[in-house]
Design a protein around this motif. Structure first.
Motif, PDB file in Angstrom:
ATOM      1  N   ILE A 141      59.725  47.535  64.708  1.00 57.30           N
ATOM      2  CA  ILE A 141      59.260  46.832  65.910  1.00 57.30           C
ATOM      3  C   ILE A 141      58.710  47.858  66.892  1.00 57.30           C
ATOM      4  CG2 ILE A 141      59.860  45.233  67.764  1.00 57.30           C
ATOM      5  CD1 ILE A 141      60.096  44.052  64.966  1.00 57.30           C
ATOM      6  N   PRO A 142      57.449  47.754  67.290  1.00 53.07           N
ATOM      7  CA  PRO A 142      56.887  48.710  68.255  1.00 53.07           C
ATOM      8  C   PRO A 142      57.505  48.516  69.638  1.00 53.07           C
ATOM      9  CG  PRO A 142      55.310  46.968  67.803  1.00 53.07           C
ATOM     10  CD  PRO A 142      56.445  46.765  66.846  1.00 53.07           C
ATOM     11  N   LEU A 143      57.467  49.569  70.436  1.00 51.35           N
ATOM     12  CA  LEU A 143      57.960  49.500  71.804  1.00 51.35           C
ATOM     13  C   LEU A 143      56.820  49.151  72.744  1.00 51.35           C
ATOM     14  CD1 LEU A 143      60.317  52.627  71.882  1.00 51.35           C
ATOM     15  CD2 LEU A 143      60.926  50.242  71.471  1.00 51.35           C
ATOM     16  N   GLU A 144      57.164  48.454  73.826  1.00 53.28           N
ATOM     17  CA  GLU A 144      56.188  48.117  74.856  1.00 53.28           C
ATOM     18  C   GLU A 144      56.831  48.300  76.216  1.00 53.28           C
ATOM     19  OE1 GLU A 144      55.137  44.086  74.016  1.00 53.28           O
ATOM     20  OE2 GLU A 144      56.975  43.268  74.887  1.00 53.28           O
ATOM     21  N   LEU A 145      56.013  48.522  77.230  1.00 53.81           N
ATOM     22  CA  LEU A 145      56.515  48.725  78.574  1.00 53.81           C
ATOM     23  C   LEU A 145      56.789  47.371  79.212  1.00 53.81           C
ATOM     24  CD1 LEU A 145      57.109  51.157  80.391  1.00 53.81           C
ATOM     25  CD2 LEU A 145      54.879  50.771  81.476  1.00 53.81           C
ATOM     26  N   ARG A 146      58.050  47.160  79.643  1.00 55.30           N
ATOM     27  CA  ARG A 146      58.429  45.900  80.274  1.00 55.30           C
ATOM     28  C   ARG A 146      59.344  46.201  81.452  1.00 55.30           C
ATOM     29  NH1 ARG A 146      61.738  42.883  76.443  1.00 55.30           N
ATOM     30  NH2 ARG A 146      59.942  43.237  75.092  1.00 55.30           N
ATOM     31  N   ASP A 147      58.919  45.786  82.636  1.00 51.72           N
ATOM     32  CA  ASP A 147      59.663  46.043  83.871  1.00 51.72           C
ATOM     33  C   ASP A 147      59.923  47.533  84.059  1.00 51.72           C
ATOM     34  OD1 ASP A 147      59.784  43.308  84.342  1.00 51.72           O
ATOM     35  OD2 ASP A 147      61.698  43.088  83.280  1.00 51.72           O
ATOM     36  N   GLY A 148      58.930  48.339  83.692  1.00 55.44           N
ATOM     37  CA  GLY A 148      59.024  49.777  83.888  1.00 55.44           C
ATOM     38  C   GLY A 148      59.839  50.498  82.840  1.00 55.44           C
TER      39      GLY A 148
END
Length: 627
Positions: A141-148
Motif C-alpha cells: 500500500i503506497p503512502l500518501e500525505l493526510r493531515d500533514g
C-alpha cells in the motif's frame, strides 16, 4: 413546526429538529391577540412553508387548513369555556409529558446517519493468493500525505503482478526497489476496514468508499429531502384527517420503515427507505407539536414549544451515541433504534384528539366529551353547557386578503429583508447540521463527541429562551452566530497535540449556532406583516431545509482537508452574523399588520417617520410582543 397562527388564536409554531426553538410572541409574555406569534423550538429548523425538528435541530408549516372556515368567535369561546380546566392540572401534565416523550425517537432517528453511515479507516485488500512475502505484503500500500502526516492510501495499491515478480526474485522493498517508481492500481479486490470504531456500517456493507464515497453523504442528504417533503404534507394531512390519527400514522411510518431498513439488500434500497423515514420523522414532530399547542393552555404552550419538545428531542439525540456505543453493527443498531417506537402504541388510548380541530370540523359533541373527560381527570366539575353550538355555527369567518410569494419582494426594503433572512436561515442550518454530522471527525472518541454534541444543545436552548425574553433580537442573534462561527474558524489554529481544546471549541461553536438557530423563528415572525407572515416563515424555513440537505457535503470535504469544513462553516456563520446587524430590530415593537408598518433595514432607516410603524396607542389592535 409552523402553524397557521392567524386562524387559531393562542397557537404556536415551532421548530426543533434542528431540524427544528425559542419563545412565542403569544406565550412569552405579551401575546399577539388574534395573530399569535409562534415560537421556534430550539434544535430543530423552522419548518418550510407548507410543511425543528433540531436536532435539530425541526419542519413544515403546520397550517390549519381545517380551520380555514373556523369561526374566530368559536375559538374565543373555546378558550373562555375551557378556562375552568386550569393551566397545569393532571390532564395537562399528561399531555405535556406524553407528547414530549413521543418526540424522543425523532432525536436519534434524525441523527442516526452519524453512525449508520460512518466511514472507518480502510485500505485496499490484498488477496491471499497474491504470492507476496511478508515484506512486500506490508509495502503493497503506497503512502500518501493526510493531515500533514504520511498514511497508507485508502484507494490505491501497488500493482500486485509487479510486486509478485519482485518477491519471487528475492528483492527487498525500499533497498532493492524504489517504491515511488512502481505503478499503482485501484482496489480491485475490495477493501480492508478497521474494526476499532465500527463493526459494520452501510459504508462497509456496500463499499461506499473511493469512487463511490459520494454515496454516503447523499444518503444523509436524501434523508433531509424526505424531511422537506414530509414537512410539506404533514400539516395538510393533519388538517384534513385529524391530529391524532396522523400523529400515530406518522409514528408508524417512522418506526415501520426504520425496521424495513434492517433488511436492505442494496444501498439504493436503504436510501429510498431512509427518505421515507425522514418524511415520517418530521411529520411525527409537526403533528405532535400541533396537537400539544392546541390542547395546552396559553401559559404552558411556551414551555411545551421550547423546553418541552426541543429538550426531549435533545434527550433522544443523547440516546443515539449510547445505543451506538454498545451496538457496533448497523443492522442491530437500527433494530435497537426502532424498538422505542413500539412504546408509543399505548399512547393511542391516552392522547385525545384536538378539541379545537373537532370544533373546526363541526364535531362539537366529540370535543365536549374530551373536555369533560379532562375535567374529570383534573378533579374539576364541568359546567352543564360547554358550547353554544348554534352561535358557533352562525359565526362567519372574516375574509382575508390573499398574498403571493412575490409580495416578499415587492419593495427594495422588503426584498432586502427577505434575501437576508433566506441567507440567514440557510447558512445557520448548514452550520448546525454540519457540526452535528461531523462528530466522528472530531478528535477523540466518536461516541463521546456525539453525546457532548447533544448535551450542549440543552443549555443553548435555555440561553436562547432567556435572550429572547430580555435582549434585542439583532444583537442576540449576531452575538451567538459570531461566537459560534469564530470559535469554529479558530480550530485550525489549535496545535495538533491539544485535542481537548479542539473538541471544546467545536462544542462552543455548536452551542452558539444552536442558540442562534433557536431564535431565528421568533425573529422572522416579528419582521413580516400578518398578510405574508406565514408565507415568509415558510420560505425561510425551506431555505433552512435546503441548508440541511447540502450540510453532509460540507462534512464530506473533510476527506480532502480536515479543517476545510470548519473554515467554510465558520466563515459563513461569521459573515451571516455580521449581516444580521443590518436587519431591523423588532424587540419591543408592535407586530406589523401591513407592509407600511414593516421596519426598515438599517441602511434604509432615515428616522422614525420612515418606518411606518405606529405606536401601540395609535393602533389598539396591535399588541406589544416582548419575549
Amino acid at each position: 413546526m409552523e402553524k397557521n397562527g392567524n386562524r387559531l388564536p393562542g397557537r404556536l409554531r415551532s421548530r426543533c429538529p434542528r431540524g427544528a426553538r425559542g419563545g412565542s410572541g403569544d406565550a412569552a409574555g405579551g401575546g399577539v391577540g388574534a395573530n399569535p406569534r409562534p415560537a421556534r423550538g430550539p434544535g430543530q429548523d423552522a419548518p418550510p412553508r407548507g410543511g425543528r425538528a433540531g436536532p435539530g435541530p425541526p419542519p413544515r408549516s403546520a397550517r390549519s387548513r381545517g380551520t380555514a372556515a373556523e369561526p374566530a368567535l368559536a375559538m374565543r369561546d373555546y378558550d373562555a369555556v375551557t378556562a375552568f380546566l386550569g393551566e397545569w392540572g393532571l390532564f395537562q401534565r399528561l399531555i405535556f409529558f406524553l407528547l414530549s416523550a413521543s418526540i424522543i425517537p425523532n432525536g436519534f432517528n434524525g441523527m442516526s446517519a452519524v453512525f449508520l453511515a460512518g466511514t472507518p479507516e480502510h485500505r485496499c485488500a490484498v488477496p491471499r493468493g497474491a504470492n507476496l512475502s511478508g515484506e512486500w505484503l506490508n509495502a503493497s500500500i503506497p503512502l500518501e500525505l493526510r493531515d500533514g502526516r504520511a498514511a497508507p492510501s485508502r484507494c490505491r495499491r501497488y500493482r500486485l503482478a509487479a510486486l509478485a515478480n519482485f518477491s519471487a526474485l528475492g528483492l527487498r522493498p525500499g533497498s532493492d526497489v524504489e517504491l515511488e517508481t512502481l505503478e499503482q492500481e485501484p482496489c480491485l479486490d475490495g477493501w480492508e476496514y478497521s474494526r476499532d470504531v465500527y463493526r459494520s456500517t452501510i459504508v462497509t456493507e456496500w463499499n461506499l468508499v473511493c469512487e463511490d464515497d459520494w454515496k454516503a453523504p447523499l444518503t444523509t442528504s436524501l434523508f433531509f429531502v424526505g424531511v422537506l417533503i414530509g414537512s410539506f404534507v404533514s400539516g395538510q394531512l393533519s388538517d384534513r384527517f385529524g391530529r391524532k390519527s396522523i400523529l400515530f400514522l406518522t409514528m408508524a411510518v417512522q418506526t415501520g420503515f426504520s425496521f424495513l431498513q434492517i433488511f436492505s439488500t442494496s444501498w439504493e434500497m436503504f436510501t429510498v427507505l431512509f427518505l421515507i423515514v425522514g418524511m415520517g420523522q418530521i411529520s411525527n414532530y409537526v403533528v405532535a407539536f400541533i396537537l400539544g399547542t392546541e390542547i395546552l393552555g396559553k401559559s404552558v404552550r411556551i414551555l411545551f414549544s421550547t423546553l418541552g419538545v426541543c429538550i426531549f428531542f435533545a434527550f433522544g439525540y443523547m440516546l443515539l451515541p449510547l445505543f451506538a456505543y454498545f451496538i457496533r453493527d448497523w443492522r442491530m443498531l437500527l433494530l435497537a433504534l426502532t424498538v422505542p417506537g413500539l412504546f408509543c402504541i399505548p399512547l393511542w388510548w391516552v392522547i385525545p384528539e384536538s378539541p379545537r380541530w373537532l370544533i373546526s370540523q363541526g364535531r362539537y359533541k366529540e370535543a365536549e366529551v374530551i373536555i369533560r373527560k379532562a375535567a374529570k381527570i383534573n378533579g374539576i366539575p364541568a359546567p352543564a353547557v360547554l358550547f353554544d353550538t348554534a352561535e358557533m355555527q352562525d359565526s362567519k369567518p372574516q375574509q382575508q386578503q390573499k398574498a403571493i410569494l412575490l409580495d416578499l419582494f415587492r419593495t427594495r426594503n422588503i426584498a432586502t429583508i427577505t434575501i437576508m433572512s433566506l441567507l440567514l436561515w440557510f447558512f445557520t442550518s448548514v452550520g448546525y447540521f454540519g457540526l452535528s454530522l461531523s462528530t466522528p471527525d472530531w478528535h477523540g472518541d466518536a461516541y463521546l463527541n456525539c453525546f457532548l454534541s447533544a448535551v450542549i444543545e440543552v443549555p443553548a436552548y435555555v440561553i436562547a429562551w432567556l435572550l429572547l425574553r430580555s435582549l434585542p433580537r439583532r444583537y442576540s442573534l449576531s452575538g451567538t452566530l459570531f461566537l459560534g462561527g469564530s470559535v469554529v474558524l479558530f480550530i485550525q489554529l489549535v496545535p495538533t497535540d491539544l485535542n481537548v481544546l479542539s473538541v471544546g471549541l467545536v462544542m462552543l461553536g455548536k452551542f452558539g449556532i444552536t442558540a442562534a438557530f433557536s431564535m431565528l423563528y421568533v425573529y422572522n415572525v416579528e419582521l413580516y406583516p400578518t398578510l405574508v407572515r406565514n408565507m415568509a416563515v415558510g420560505a425561510t424555513s425551506t431555505a433552512s431545509r435546503l441548508g440541511s440537505i447540502i450540510a453532509p457535503y460540507f462534512v464530506y470535504l473533510g476527506a480532502y482537508d480536515r479543517f476545510l469544513p470548519y473554515i467554510l462553516m465558520g466563515s459563513l456563520t461569521v459573515l451571516i452574523g455580521i449581516l444580521t446587524l443590518f436587519l431591523p430590530e423588532s424587540y419591543g415593537n408592535p407586530l406589523p399588520e401591513s407592509f407600511e408598518q414593516m421596519l426598515k433595514v438599517k441602511c434604509f432607516r432615515n428616522g422614525q417617520e420612515t418606518t411606518g410603524v405606529r405606536s401601540s396607542k395609535e393602533s389598539p389592535k396591535i399588541l406589544m410582543t416582548r419575549l
